[in-house]
Scaffold this motif. Structure first.
Motif, PDB file in Angstrom:
ATOM      1  N   VAL A  53       0.849  -1.196   0.000  1.00 23.68           N
ATOM      2  CA  VAL A  53       0.000   0.000   0.000  1.00 23.68           C
ATOM      3  C   VAL A  53       0.880   1.241   0.000  1.00 23.68           C
ATOM      4  O   VAL A  53       0.666   2.187  -0.771  1.00 23.68           O
ATOM      5  CB  VAL A  53      -0.926   0.023   1.236  1.00 23.68           C
ATOM      6  N   TRP A  94      -1.806   7.372  -2.830  1.00 17.99           N
ATOM      7  CA  TRP A  94      -1.034   8.105  -3.834  1.00 17.99           C
ATOM      8  C   TRP A  94      -1.419   9.580  -3.885  1.00 17.99           C
ATOM      9  O   TRP A  94      -0.671  10.416  -4.356  1.00 17.99           O
ATOM     10  CB  TRP A  94      -1.216   7.455  -5.213  1.00 17.99           C
ATOM     11  N   GLY A 118       2.182   2.128  -3.290  1.00 19.32           N
ATOM     12  CA  GLY A 118       1.219   2.256  -4.379  1.00 19.32           C
ATOM     13  C   GLY A 118       1.139   1.036  -5.260  1.00 19.32           C
ATOM     14  O   GLY A 118       0.815   1.132  -6.440  1.00 19.32           O
ATOM     15  N   GLU A 147      -5.073   2.243  -2.810  1.00 19.02           N
ATOM     16  CA  GLU A 147      -3.764   2.713  -3.260  1.00 19.02           C
ATOM     17  C   GLU A 147      -3.866   4.086  -3.922  1.00 19.02           C
ATOM     18  O   GLU A 147      -2.936   4.895  -3.839  1.00 19.02           O
ATOM     19  CB  GLU A 147      -3.118   1.692  -4.195  1.00 19.02           C
ATOM     20  N   LEU A 169      -0.551  -2.076  -4.318  1.00 21.92           N
ATOM     21  CA  LEU A 169      -1.410  -3.082  -3.714  1.00 21.92           C
ATOM     22  C   LEU A 169      -2.113  -3.941  -4.748  1.00 21.92           C
ATOM     23  O   LEU A 169      -2.184  -5.165  -4.605  1.00 21.92           O
ATOM     24  CB  LEU A 169      -2.448  -2.411  -2.808  1.00 21.92           C
ATOM     25  N   ASN A 229       0.459  -0.329 -12.398  1.00 21.79           N
ATOM     26  CA  ASN A 229       0.005  -1.550 -11.733  1.00 21.79           C
ATOM     27  C   ASN A 229      -0.700  -2.468 -12.717  1.00 21.79           C
ATOM     28  O   ASN A 229      -1.589  -2.040 -13.458  1.00 21.79           O
ATOM     29  CB  ASN A 229      -0.962  -1.210 -10.588  1.00 21.79           C
TER      30      ASN A 229
END
Length: 922
Positions: free
Chosen positions: A163, A186, A166, A182, A168, A491
């Motif tokens: 987390v 952020w 950033g 997240e 997760l 991500n």
């Protein structure tokens, strides 16, 4: 020793025999005091339990037949039982509801012993499985702390470090909850790897204590990694890794992971301020409704930075901070309709993105609003020795950090060179105890949330010289057009056994300026600007480690004053409470910036050199800070209470902190005990627990509602019956409590249901006709109308509950609401004198008769509202089940769940302490 045994020598024995017995007793007490000055009078509890480790087999067994790993939920029953038994509680019964928090483990209470290396031993007790970590070296002690943290919270620590980076969704799946969490991180604490490394280096290079902290964290991380190697080698690793597609691949921890976790915890519990854009828009709405002069007056009254009727923790002394000046300079008021929130989620594909298949929204591994929800964390009750039966101070206090399985805190004892403590810490930060007891003292904290975050309006520009727009990606910094730093985290996720969402990806994006992180864009006087949030602790999330190190060091904490000095090293916004055998103390910590004279911390500020914080260094984000003597503080006040209420007079408070606050529930009960005198631990526990089941609205506001209604005759039989039930409930104590455990029905159930349904109706009926639709909506977004125990009746229309106010089953309740607004307005309508009043009477537009008519009308509507609407069903409860709707559900943060318990508004790690002695030589 029994009284008969003590009297026997006087009846027939010799004087020397009696003297010998007395000497023996005194020697035994002295020996006990030397070993542990608390002499068995320190207790604590951590629901659901200490153990947060479960293999895949254990998780599958739990899902299929309901078994749980040992010590994963064994502290839940005593915690829950106190609610039902507190009325007749005796001193001898305290051990039925709290654990012995003495140092060490008796030989017959040892459950297991583990020495992960030769200079440390981890002994776990039978009662709770708590690790007692004893090292012959400091290095070994910290290594053991890391190893024990891995044993109890490895999966949760891994979640928290992802987390904080950033990452997760990439780690635990693309569930909407994971992505929301997240994104919220952020927005307030995005860091590059270099940023994290710089925080570590600053600690290391900050002096002797900083170098020691750096070494402590290194050894702690080594202990975590040793456990990872051992558990993977033994095929005993947490089953959540398998369920999320990682198998036995568990990455080693790094020292920068500690900073990443600290950024998460600091964002949740140790932050304060911000929200100035919303404040400015609310004032615009007031001006639109009432005109400029009247609108400004109305905004100031509703904002109530310094309500003189508010209960304060420090009594009788002023501590001016963050007050709005009479004629502020540099206010950057956004133009109506121009403000747009910055989107931190971009380039989305797959589940939840622009190409979403429309599947059901999915929960994440942590609550999606863990960071964004309005916080009301922790409470404290503390009485000085001059008012106790023993002559020693008594404290009942703890962090109210939410109910999770496993709990977001963990308990341990540290015993090594320079370390002597027992208590709770956050996983991944447990190289020191953060809240607990030392050798002959105890301490705890509540979230203070004072304003350490300011919003600046930075003028947008184009380096090419072209005309800027709100989409421009450069800003003016001290006369130079400067590009924003774009912080991006990509991500990608795949479907996992624990997450049914499809594969997808997206980018987290944050724009960083010297003046902080971009939260909104808009226009000010026709010019495009970005509104940025500058937090004094940004880039300094780990600096507070020095203060915590001192708390754990018996040579550093030798008095109430030395504790206050240690708390000055903590930059997070907390209220700190301290008790030893003779003294109590309070100190409000936080990196409070010294603002430029004339600027208003309550509104956006034009980003110009003359409006900056004093001695502000934009590269390091440091500035002059207010000196310790300007922070609210006190020693040996008669009693202290805090439930996130106002710290002191003229210490500017957040929205809704006025004449009615849940802190009043504590103040009323503790002040009565102090006035009577002879306070015991049991007395203070009972006061805490009664406040934990009291409905603030019923205790503090319902009498005014009934007074207005009682100003005339009630002719409607249904209304009369409802009023009589409400009055009976209020006179009985306003408690939300079953007559006996598992009754399934509250005493005064119908009155409680009526108030739950009535509150949002009466608030809207009281204020909306005068405020108007837009202003009412604006205010309910800033100050939630209601935070009921069940979470089902938020009120106020769309968004009217405020972020997090309508979350069900969370336990913590009744902090955020329009309690003060309603109470003050009803008193004004009745012609009473009101200090710090609203700008005008609202109920019935100032007419008592019309106000009464509205209250009776909305009361009838509430009575007619079916219980199924007041308490909507969910996956835990059937619609209409009042007690179940209120009940606390431990949010699963892994594969093991915990049973539901009855509602009680109480800390989730709690201490009960009374030191009868001090260490030798102190």
């Amino acid at each position: 020793m029994a009284a008969a045994a003590l009297l026997a020598p006087l009846a027939g024995g010799s004087a020397p025999a009696f003297a010998a017995a007395a000497e023996e007793k005194a020697a035994a007490e002295a020996a006990a005091a030397a070993d542990d000055p608390c002499q068995g009078q320190c207790s604590d509890i951590l629901p659901a339990g200490q153990n947060g480790h479960a293999t895949l087999a254990a998780i599958l067994l739990h899902k299929t037949i309901g078994t749980r790993p040992k010590h994963s939920a064994d502290q839940l029953a005593p915690y829950d039982n106190l609610l039902h038994d507190y009325s007749g509680l005796t001193e001898e019964q305290l051990s039925d509801y709290f654990n012995d928090a003495s140092f060490g483990v008796a030989e017959d209470q040892v459950e297991s012993v583990k020495s992960p290396r030769s200079d440390v031993t981890i002994t776990r007790d039978k009662a709770t499985g708590t690790p007692h970590i004893k090292g012959t070296t400091r290095e070994g002690t910290e290594f053991g702390a890391g190893y024990a943290a891995g044993q109890d919270r490895l999966w949760l620590m891994d979640i928290l470090r992802h987390v904080g980076r950033g990452e997760l969704s990439s780690f635990a799946g693309g569930a909407e909850g994971n992505r929301s969490l997240e994104q919220s991180l952020w927005a307030v604490a995005p860091y590059t790897e270099k940023d994290l490394e710089q925080q570590v280096e600053r600690i290391r290079d900050s002096g002797e204590r900083g170098a020691q902290a750096y070494e402590d964290i290194q050894n702690y991380v080594s202990g975590i990694n040793e456990f990872i190697d051992d558990t993977v080698g033994a095929l005993n690793y947490p089953g959540e890794y398998v369920l999320t597609g990682h198998g036995s691949k568990i990455a080693d921890f790094k020292i920068t992971d500690v900073v990443a976790i600290a950024s998460v915890i600091g964002s949740i519990f140790g932050n304060g301020g911000g929200g100035e854009v919303g404040n400015a828009l609310a004032e615009l709405a007031f001006k639109s409704q009432y005109g400029k002069a009247e609108g400004e007056k109305a905004y100031a009254a509703w904002r109530a930075q310094n309500d003189t009727e508010a209960t304060t923790t420090v009594q009788g002394k002023e501590f001016p901070y963050a007050e709005s000046p009479r004629d502020p300079k540099g206010v950057a008021t956004p133009e109506a309709g121009s403000v747009t929130a910055f989107d931190h989620s971009q380039n989305e594909t797959g589940t939840g993105g622009k190409k979403s298949t429309g599947k059901r929204k999915s929960e994440g591994v942590l609550p999606a609003d863990l960071i964004t929800s309005k916080k009301g964390m922790s409470n404290a009750l503390m009485v000085s020795g001059k008012h106790t039966a023993s002559g020693n101070p008594i404290a009942v206090y703890g962090p109210q950090t939410g109910y999770y399985s496993p709990q977001i805190m963990m308990v341990q004892e540290l015993d090594g060179p320079g370390l002597r403590s027992r208590g709770a810490s956050f996983p991944g930060l447990s190289f020191y105890v953060e809240l607990g007891r030392g050798l002959d003292y105890s301490w705890s904290a509540t979230s203070a949330s004072q304003d350490i975050t300011d919003t600046f309006a930075v003028e947008l520009c184009e380096e090419s010289g072209e005309e800027p727009t709100t989409n421009s990606r450069s800003y003016m910094l001290r006369g130079k057009c400067t590009p924003f730093e774009t912080l991006t985290k990509h991500n990608e996720w795949k479907p996992t056994l624990a997450d049914s969402t499809e594969a997808g990806s997206y980018d987290l994006v944050s724009l960083r300026s010297a003046y902080g992180l971009v939260s909104h864009t808009g226009t000010v006087k026709g010019k495009p600007v970005a509104f940025t949030a500058l937090r004094s602790t940004y880039h300094h999330d780990a600096d507070s480690v020095i203060g915590f190190q001192k708390f754990n060091d018996p040579s550093a904490i030798t008095s109430a004053r030395s504790f206050q000095e240690a708390a000055q090293d903590i930059g997070y916004t907390f209220n700190w409470f301290y008790a030893d055998a003779e003294h109590t103390a309070y100190y409000n910590s936080g990196t409070n910036p010294v603002r430029s004279p004339g600027t208003d911390p309550d509104k956006p500020i034009l980003a110009e050199p003359g409006n900056e914080w004093k001695d502000w260094d934009p590269t390091l984000n440091t500035s002059a800070v207010t000196p310790p003597e300007e922070h609210p503080h006190s020693v040996d006040q008669g009693y202290y209470v805090n439930w996130n209420n106002k710290q002191a007079k003229r210490f500017s408070a957040g929205w809704g902190n006025g004449s009615v606050h849940r802190g009043d529930l504590l103040d009323k009960r503790v002040s009565a005990l102090v006035e009577k005198g002879g306070v015991t631990r049991t007395d203070l526990v009972k006061a805490m627990e009664e406040a934990a089941v009291a409905d603030l609205r019923a205790e503090k506001v319902l009498p005014e509602l009934l007074d207005v209604i009682g100003s005339g005759e009630i002719t409607d039989p249904q209304q009369a019956a409802a009023v009589e039930k409400l009055r009976t409930w209020e006179k009985s104590g306003s408690l939300r409590r079953e007559a006996a455990k598992d009754d399934g029905e509250y005493e005064h159930a119908e009155a409680i249901r009526t108030l739950d349904a009535w509150w949002p109706l009466l608030v809207e009926g009281e204020f909306k006709p005068v405020l108007g639709e837009e202003l009412y909506k604006s205010l309910t977004g800033l100050a939630p109308v209601n935070e009921s125990p069940s979470g089902g009746q938020n009120g106020g229309g769309e968004g009217g509950g405020g972020v997090g106010a309508s979350q069900p089953h969370k336990g913590s309740a009744l902090q955020h609401g329009w309690w003060s607004f309603v109470e003050k307005d009803l008193r004004a309508v009745q012609g009473e004198d009101v200090a710090s009043p609203l700008d005008r009477p609202y109920c019935g537009k100032g007419s008592l008769a019309e106000c009464r008519k509205m209250l009776l009308s909305t009361l009838s509507e509430a009575v007619a509202t079916p219980a199924e609407e007041t308490y909507p069903g969910d996956k835990e409860c059937d619609a209409g089940d009042q007690v179940c709707a209120d009940s606390i559900v431990h949010r699963a943060m892994g594969g093991i769940t915990a049973p539901r318990i009855a509602w009680q508004n109480r800390p989730t790690y709690q201490q009960v302490v009374e030191f009868p002695s001090r260490r030798a030589g102190r």
